[in-house]
Design an enzyme around this catalytic site. Structure first.
Site, PDB file in Angstrom:
ATOM      1  N   ALA A  32      20.832  45.725  28.050  1.00  0.00           N
ATOM      2  CA  ALA A  32      21.837  46.288  28.955  1.00  0.00           C
ATOM      3  C   ALA A  32      21.826  45.561  30.294  1.00  0.00           C
ATOM      4  O   ALA A  32      22.881  45.297  30.888  1.00  0.00           O
ATOM      5  CB  ALA A  32      21.580  47.778  29.150  1.00  0.00           C
TER       6      ALA A  32
ATOM      7  N   ILE B  21      13.785  32.056  21.457  1.00  0.00           N
ATOM      8  CA  ILE B  21      13.197  30.820  21.947  1.00  0.00           C
ATOM      9  C   ILE B  21      11.698  30.857  21.671  1.00  0.00           C
ATOM     10  O   ILE B  21      10.976  31.735  22.167  1.00  0.00           O
ATOM     11  CB  ILE B  21      13.422  30.640  23.466  1.00  0.00           C
ATOM     12  CG1 ILE B  21      14.924  30.698  23.797  1.00  0.00           C
ATOM     13  CG2 ILE B  21      12.806  29.335  23.938  1.00  0.00           C
ATOM     14  CD1 ILE B  21      15.749  29.588  23.212  1.00  0.00           C
TER      15      ILE B  21
ATOM     16  N   ASP C 246       8.565  37.196  44.951  1.00  0.00           N
ATOM     17  CA  ASP C 246       8.990  38.248  44.027  1.00  0.00           C
ATOM     18  C   ASP C 246      10.471  38.469  44.278  1.00  0.00           C
ATOM     19  O   ASP C 246      10.862  39.003  45.319  1.00  0.00           O
ATOM     20  CB  ASP C 246       8.195  39.524  44.279  1.00  0.00           C
ATOM     21  CG  ASP C 246       8.573  40.665  43.344  1.00  0.00           C
ATOM     22  OD1 ASP C 246       9.614  40.562  42.655  1.00  0.00           O
ATOM     23  OD2 ASP C 246       7.843  41.672  43.309  1.00  0.00           O
TER      24      ASP C 246
ATOM     25  N   TYR D  41      16.592  46.166  28.325  1.00  0.00           N
ATOM     26  CA  TYR D  41      16.618  44.726  28.625  1.00  0.00           C
ATOM     27  C   TYR D  41      17.991  44.150  28.314  1.00  0.00           C
ATOM     28  O   TYR D  41      18.582  43.428  29.129  1.00  0.00           O
ATOM     29  CB  TYR D  41      15.536  44.023  27.804  1.00  0.00           C
ATOM     30  CG  TYR D  41      15.629  42.515  27.815  1.00  0.00           C
ATOM     31  CD1 TYR D  41      15.171  41.788  28.906  1.00  0.00           C
ATOM     32  CD2 TYR D  41      16.162  41.827  26.725  1.00  0.00           C
ATOM     33  CE1 TYR D  41      15.246  40.396  28.911  1.00  0.00           C
ATOM     34  CE2 TYR D  41      16.231  40.443  26.726  1.00  0.00           C
ATOM     35  CZ  TYR D  41      15.781  39.735  27.814  1.00  0.00           C
ATOM     36  OH  TYR D  41      15.862  38.364  27.828  1.00  0.00           O
TER      37      TYR D  41
END
Length: 238
Positions: free
Chosen positions: A144, A175, A54, A142
């Site tokens: 930013a 995408i 992670d 997101y």
């Protein structure tokens, strides 16, 4: 080429395609992801090394770095839209959690990973981070976070370029073929995103993978500190 490549978020989507492309180029590839089964299966399918990590956890990132010696290419592909909260928080608490998640997943993963392996990069190495067209418009928390990724990359390049290390962001447009929208992309929204492009097609994970391979090639050694827009003309610079 006999290079060592680390790709965070390499078990799916863009990261997986980048890993597959570098593996086809005869690189020794390490991919990371948070889900053990997915990482193991992807690594087996691609013939690469899989590491459960992670990238928002400093301890796990340090353990990852300890497994590596010299590193030729780092691709920071971990990221994505934050998951919705349970609904038990207040509106402001939910908003704060969303922003924290966006920054952690899309900025801090790159900062922590790059910092942890920085002493393993050598002259000729490349750091490539996956940004988004969302940094330019309608991106919310997101976008930013991805805009901050570009600003951080410029600073990183100024620091590492004197050592012969290039640092660039690939800003991806829409995408197709990924789980970025978590199955919530309507046909109407898909058509609108394609219509925004000049070439009237969605991007592919292969488009991003090929750009990453180029940025890590000898022909891109004077290209650093840049955000490379790969979006079919949906967003243009001048």
């Amino acid at each position: 080429m006999n290079r060592t490549v680390l790709i965070t978020g390499g078990a799916s989507g863009i990261g997986r395609a980048v890993a597959q492309r570098f593996a086809a180029d005869q690189a020794e590839v390490f991919i990371t992801g948070r889900t053990p089964d997915t990482v193991e299966q992807t690594a087996k399918e691609l013939g690469v090394h899989g590491v459960v990590c992670d990238a928002t956890d400093p301890g796990q990132v340090e353990a990852l770095a300890a497994r590596l010696d010299e590193l030729d290419v780092l691709v920071n592909a971990a990221g994505g839209l934050p998951q919705t909260t349970s609904g038990e928080e207040s509106a402001l608490e939910a908003l704060l959690a969303q922003w924290h998640a966006s920054l952690a997943q899309n900025l801090l993963t790159a900062v922590l990973t790059t910092t942890s392996v920085q002493d393993k990069l050598t002259s000729g190495s490349s750091v490539i981070s996956i940004g988004s067209i969302g940094a330019e418009r309608r991106g919310g928390s997101y976008g930013a976070a991805k805009a901050a990724l570009g600003a951080w990359n410029a600073s990183l390049s100024a620091e590492l370029a004197p050592q012969g290390i290039t640092c660039n962001v690939i800003s991806a447009g829409y995408i197709a073929g990924t789980n970025f929208f978590h199955g919530q992309l309507s046909d109407e929204r898909h058509r609108a995103l394609v219509e925004e492009t000049h070439n009237k097609r969605p991007g592919t994970v292969g488009d991003i993978a090929e750009t990453a391979l180029f940025l890590a090639s000898p022909g891109a050694r004077h290209l650093t500190g840049q955000t490379i827009h790969v979006n079919g003309g949906a967003f243009t610079t001048r």
